[in-house]
Design a protein around this motif. Structure first.
Motif, PDB file in Angstrom:
ATOM      1  N   LYS A 748       0.825  -1.212   0.000  1.00 10.74           N
ATOM      2  CA  LYS A 748       0.000   0.000   0.000  1.00 10.74           C
ATOM      3  C   LYS A 748       0.855   1.256   0.000  1.00 10.74           C
ATOM      4  N   THR A 749       1.874   1.250   0.853  1.00 13.56           N
ATOM      5  CA  THR A 749       2.741   2.431   0.951  1.00 13.56           C
ATOM      6  C   THR A 749       3.421   2.714  -0.381  1.00 13.56           C
ATOM      7  N   LYS A 750       3.947   1.659  -1.008  1.00 17.26           N
ATOM      8  CA  LYS A 750       4.631   1.847  -2.292  1.00 17.26           C
ATOM      9  C   LYS A 750       3.675   2.372  -3.358  1.00 17.26           C
ATOM     10  N   VAL A 751       2.513   1.768  -3.439  1.00 16.73           N
ATOM     11  CA  VAL A 751       1.568   2.157  -4.486  1.00 16.73           C
ATOM     12  C   VAL A 751       1.081   3.587  -4.277  1.00 16.73           C
ATOM     13  N   LYS A 752       0.763   3.923  -3.051  1.00 16.87           N
ATOM     14  CA  LYS A 752       0.235   5.258  -2.772  1.00 16.87           C
ATOM     15  C   LYS A 752       1.276   6.351  -2.973  1.00 16.87           C
ATOM     16  N   SER A 753       2.568   5.978  -2.882  1.00 16.06           N
ATOM     17  CA  SER A 753       3.622   6.972  -3.076  1.00 16.06           C
ATOM     18  C   SER A 753       3.957   7.180  -4.545  1.00 16.06           C
ATOM     19  N   ASN A 754       3.353   6.387  -5.430  1.00 19.24           N
ATOM     20  CA  ASN A 754       3.588   6.518  -6.867  1.00 19.24           C
ATOM     21  C   ASN A 754       2.618   7.558  -7.415  1.00 19.24           C
ATOM     22  N   SER A 755       3.084   8.787  -7.557  1.00 14.69           N
ATOM     23  CA  SER A 755       2.199   9.891  -7.942  1.00 14.69           C
ATOM     24  C   SER A 755       1.603   9.683  -9.329  1.00 14.69           C
ATOM     25  N   GLY A 756       2.376   9.076 -10.233  1.00 12.08           N
ATOM     26  CA  GLY A 756       1.857   8.826 -11.570  1.00 12.08           C
ATOM     27  C   GLY A 756       0.695   7.860 -11.544  1.00 12.08           C
ATOM     28  N   PHE A 757       0.810   6.825 -10.725  1.00 15.31           N
ATOM     29  CA  PHE A 757      -0.282   5.861 -10.608  1.00 15.31           C
ATOM     30  C   PHE A 757      -1.512   6.507  -9.981  1.00 15.31           C
ATOM     31  N   VAL A 758      -1.315   7.270  -8.919  1.00 12.41           N
ATOM     32  CA  VAL A 758      -2.451   7.908  -8.240  1.00 12.41           C
ATOM     33  C   VAL A 758      -3.207   8.808  -9.215  1.00 12.41           C
ATOM     34  N   SER A 759      -2.459   9.521 -10.055  1.00 13.79           N
ATOM     35  CA  SER A 759      -3.089  10.384 -11.056  1.00 13.79           C
ATOM     36  C   SER A 759      -3.892   9.553 -12.064  1.00 13.79           C
ATOM     37  N   ALA A 760      -3.307   8.422 -12.515  1.00 16.44           N
ATOM     38  CA  ALA A 760      -4.009   7.551 -13.458  1.00 16.44           C
ATOM     39  C   ALA A 760      -5.261   6.965 -12.826  1.00 16.44           C
ATOM     40  N   LEU A 761      -5.164   6.559 -11.560  1.00  9.94           N
ATOM     41  CA  LEU A 761      -6.314   6.002 -10.840  1.00  9.94           C
ATOM     42  C   LEU A 761      -7.460   7.008 -10.795  1.00  9.94           C
ATOM     43  N   GLN A 762      -7.128   8.245 -10.466  1.00  7.29           N
ATOM     44  CA  GLN A 762      -8.162   9.280 -10.390  1.00  7.29           C
ATOM     45  C   GLN A 762      -8.840   9.463 -11.746  1.00  7.29           C
ATOM     46  N   ASN A 788      -7.495   3.061   0.298  1.00  7.40           N
ATOM     47  CA  ASN A 788      -8.074   4.124   1.126  1.00  7.40           C
ATOM     48  C   ASN A 788      -7.569   5.494   0.672  1.00  7.40           C
ATOM     49  N   ILE A 789      -7.632   5.700  -0.644  1.00  4.17           N
ATOM     50  CA  ILE A 789      -7.251   6.990  -1.222  1.00  4.17           C
ATOM     51  C   ILE A 789      -8.526   7.762  -1.515  1.00  4.17           C
ATOM     52  N   GLY A 790      -8.598   8.990  -1.056  1.00  3.59           N
ATOM     53  CA  GLY A 790      -9.747   9.838  -1.347  1.00  3.59           C
ATOM     54  C   GLY A 790      -9.390  10.914  -2.352  1.00  3.59           C
ATOM     55  N   PHE A 791     -10.313  11.226  -3.225  1.00  4.30           N
ATOM     56  CA  PHE A 791     -10.088  12.289  -4.218  1.00  4.30           C
ATOM     57  C   PHE A 791     -11.137  13.373  -4.052  1.00  4.30           C
TER      58      PHE A 791
END
Length: 791
Positions: A748-762, A788-791
């Protein structure tokens, strides 16, 4: 006020990454490299430079670790120790190129060394999870330390004689001098990469991939946690000249940091992405080994500064790489491209292209075959990178372009500009370029090849159906039927059936592409491999006969067609004639341009248990090496890439193929992360293979593999543009997140720290215009819930 460190000297001689450096009491340097050599350097006593005194070449694979043992009565010049991926430890007298001693007890790569208190002795650590104590001159190790559950990356002996080891299992173990475990220390959240003793303070220091530095008492109590690095910390070394509590660290973000009394008092950057190793000379200078193959020395002493021209050049290289870290060419970060050190490696074939990162930008090179004079020749500058911090394109003649290539057509004449936008027809762009500059039409294919290689795009013919690149027709497609449907029809959910390849039938089933969470429940975890079943052996036979008739095997005589007819029978089960496997491996040597139907035979054959065993075990698993050559950034044939990716997935469904793929999982992951832009079918095959590798890593309880995949899967997902492929990547990620309870927090920590992925997810959560996008959104939503990422 602390004086700033500046470059003192750059030591050139290695052709690949310098993975380790060690220093001597008289300020000489030992370096070890991925080029399979180690070198001994001594100050030249003329200026700030160094002279290479000796090169050691006995390591059969990458040199990971080096050590220097100071002179004793037995060895008046000291000893140089090297270790690497061949599991060997070699010991040399500094002035001799041949080994004095060789040790082979470790069963995996030798990753680290450290001095021991008794003379002529040293400690080693290995990826086999063990550490050993050696005495030069004795044939076997004296003590073995076992207890870690993953690779050991660092080892030291403390002033009180205890030994400390650090591991990829995230723990540090204290041992007494007899090899008995005293204590196991936890605190780091990722692989622990380096250790350092501070004897005057009765403390030691650890560094890790979690970007933190921890200081510990000799009893194992955490005393302090230091922050400052932004990426993996690879190395730590003590700077005795600066005081009892002074040391230097290096990381994956090009940075070296100098610490004094718990404070980061200075940092500087290198023109190389990975600073693998650091050391400190007795005069206070810092030595670095980095991914550009250069050993560098930095100093605070003005008398040892490099000359002004060298300093200016170094600063320009650092500035250029800093800028390039936010730029892309063809979807690839410029900072991720190889430096000029990659030009030391010979090309694989005439015309092979490489994009090389240089201080002024990116330069394209082509391999020229000329016997002993074969070389890389500069083609031209690659301009037009896209800067993610702005919307800029390169302007040319008043129009914006993704790329404006500078092409040297003839020596002595000004270079020509070739503009190009992503999605353009490369043949039309090449035609316009040739016509405008009144160049011969015979250059057309060469210019198209240049454009495709340097944009990392695949040429897609302007057609609504798949067109066979060899016949112009759509009668055969790898892993498809007898029409173009296999490549251009809908590729539906592999978990419900009904696609151009089906996991449960030989023909597509009519099925909606919509698979919502309400219909399917949760999309993950998945615990059974996804395969590529579709194929018509008769159609493949026709293509084999066609290529065979052209002398496809490179000989003057074609294979007897009766052998080909027997060969394709293995697509549907074990053959009547065991010699069919010999024919198969012979045909695998066909030229790249026509080998794809042979790979397709392998893809279909390994679905059957006996075939899977024979093919996986033949020639010590040589099929894996062959498939890796196609799943490579150097493979120009899109069909080969796609079918090889599918074949790797199919290999996993039976025991022998599964083990073969698992043993080479890191090689496969390394290759797929370097692939350029893939077409839709390539992306689906890639995402499916990643899912399958996630499954096998979880099945084998491979924590290191799972940790690596937690970095890789989100990164690759951001490079996919096909909704079905993105969906499968989300399933792979969800399988990782829900399939490993012990590592869930780390993942979870690794994935959530990947800003490119978080942007793609959103973005994917907001997009639902088609059935495929709706399915992707539903799966992405389930991943979001777990993260548990909120946008």
């Amino acid at each position: 006020m602390t004086k700033k460190f500046k470059l003192s000297a750059s030591l050139y001689g290695h052709s690949l990454d310098v993975r380790s450096v060690a220093v001597t009491s008289n300020n000489s340097i030992v370096s070890g490299s991925r080029d399979k050599t180690a070198k001994f350097w001594s100050p030249n006593r003329i200026d700030t430079g160094y002279t290479p005194i000796q090169t050691y070449r006995d390591q059969k694979n990458f040199v990971i670790a080096v050590l220097y043992l100071e002179p004793t009565d037995e060895y008046s010049d000291g000893l140089v120790v090297t270790g690497g991926n061949d599991n060997m430890i070699n010991v040399y007298k500094p002035s001799e190129p041949f080994t004095t001693f060789t040790f082979k007890e470790h069963s995996n790569a030798v990753s680290c060394f450290s001095k021991y208190s008794t003379k002529n002795s040293f400690l080693s650590g290995s990826w086999d999870c063990s550490a050993k104590l050696w005495i030069a001159g004795k044939p076997n190790s004296v003590i073995t330390f076992t207890g870690h559950s993953a690779a050991i990356w660092a080892i030291i002996q403390l002033k009180n004689s205890n030994v400390v080891t650090a591991s990829a299992d995230k723990t540090i173990i204290l041992w007494n001098s007899n090899g008995t475990r005293i204590n196991s220390l936890s605190g780091h959240s990722d692989c622990v990469r380096g250790l350092l003793d501070l004897p005057e303070l009765n403390q030691f220091v650890s560094v890790a991939n979690d970007a933190t530095i921890r200081t510990w008492s000799y009893a194992g109590e955490t005393l302090n946690i230091l922050y400052g690095h932004t990426n993996y910390i690879y190395s730590i070394a003590r700077c005795k000249a600066a005081g009892d509590n002074s040391f230097v660290t290096s990381d994956e973000d090009r940075t070296v940091r100098f610490w004094h009394n718990g404070e980061n008092v200075e940092h500087f950057q290198l023109p190389a992405q990975s600073v693998w190793s650091v050391g400190c000379l007795s005069n206070g200078d810092i030595v670095t080994g980095s991914s550009d193959g250069v050993v560098r020395v930095f100093t605070q002493n003005e008398s040892r500064f490099a000359d002004e021209a060298t300093l200016n050049k170094f600063n320009e290289e650092v500035e250029a790489l800093t800028k390039q870290s936010s730029q892309e060419i063809g979807g690839v970060k410029i900072s991720d491209l190889p430096g000029r050190e990659a030009l030391y490696d010979p090309g694989r074939k005439a015309g092979q292209m490489k994009m090389i990162r240089e201080s002024g930008g990116v330069v394209a090179y082509t391999w020229v075959e000329d016997g002993d004079k074969s070389h890389w020749e500069k083609v031209g500058d690659v301009l037009g990178s896209t800067d993610k911090t702005s919307q800029d394109k390169t302007m040319y003649e008043g129009k914006p372009y993704d790329f404006v290539f500078t092409v040297d057509v003839e020596d002595g004449k000004p270079p020509l500009k070739l503009p190009y936008n992503k999605g353009d027809d490369p043949y039309q762009a090449a035609h316009n370029f040739l016509a405008k500059n009144m160049l011969p039409s015979s250059y057309l294919e060469q210019v198209v090849d240049f454009v495709l290689k340097n944009t990392q795009e695949q040429y897609v013919p302007p057609s609504t159906e798949y067109v066979d690149p060899f016949t112009g027709a759509s009668r055969y497609t790898p892993a498809g039927g007898n029409s173009g449907q296999g490549f251009t029809g809908a590729n539906l959910d592999p978990f419900t059936g009904g696609s151009s390849y089906s996991t449960s039938a030989n023909q597509p089933k009519p099925s909606s592409t919509t698979v919502s969470s309400s219909e399917q429940g949760r999309f993950f975890p998945i615990n059974s491999y996804r395969t590529f079943e579709m194929g018509d052996s008769n159609v493949i036979l026709g293509k084999l006969k066609e290529f065979n008739g052209k002398g496809g095997d490179g000989s003057n005589e074609s294979i007897n067609e009766s052998y080909l007819e027997e060969l394709v029978k293995i697509c549907n089960g074990p053959p009547d004639d065991p010699n069919s496997f010999d024919i198969l491996f012979k045909l695998m040597d066909w030229p790249d341009e026509i080998v794809f139907p042979v790979i397709d035979v392998v893809r279909m054959a390994v679905r059957h248990k006996k075939n899977n065993e024979v093919i996986a075990r033949a020639n010590n698993g040589s099929i894996l090496e062959k498939l890796l050559s196609f799943v490579s950034e150097n493979c120009k044939i899109a069909n080969n890439v796609v079918v090889a990716l599918r074949t790797l997935s199919n290999l996993l469904i039976h025991e022998y193929g599964e083990q073969l793929v698992f043993e080479h999982r890191f090689d496969i992951v390394e290759n797929v992360t370097a692939l350029g832009v893939l077409n839709k079918n390539g992306q689906i095959a890639l995402a499916t293979l990643l899912l399958n590798i996630c499954i096998v890593s979880l099945k084998k309880k491979d924590d290191v593999g799972v940790s690596v995949l937690a970095d890789v899967v989100p990164d690759i997902l951001t490079k996919l543009n096909d909704p079905e492929s993105q969906f499968r990547a989300y399933v792979a990620l969800g399988t990782l997140l829900t399939g490993s309870n012990s590592l869930q927090s780390e993942i979870k920590t690794k994935v959530k720290s990947n800003s490119g992925f978080v942007s793609a997810l959103q973005s994917h959560l907001l997009s639902r215009q088609t059935d495929l996008e709706e399915k992707r959104r539903n799966c992405a939503s389930q991943v979001q819930d777990i993260l548990n990422i909120g946008f």
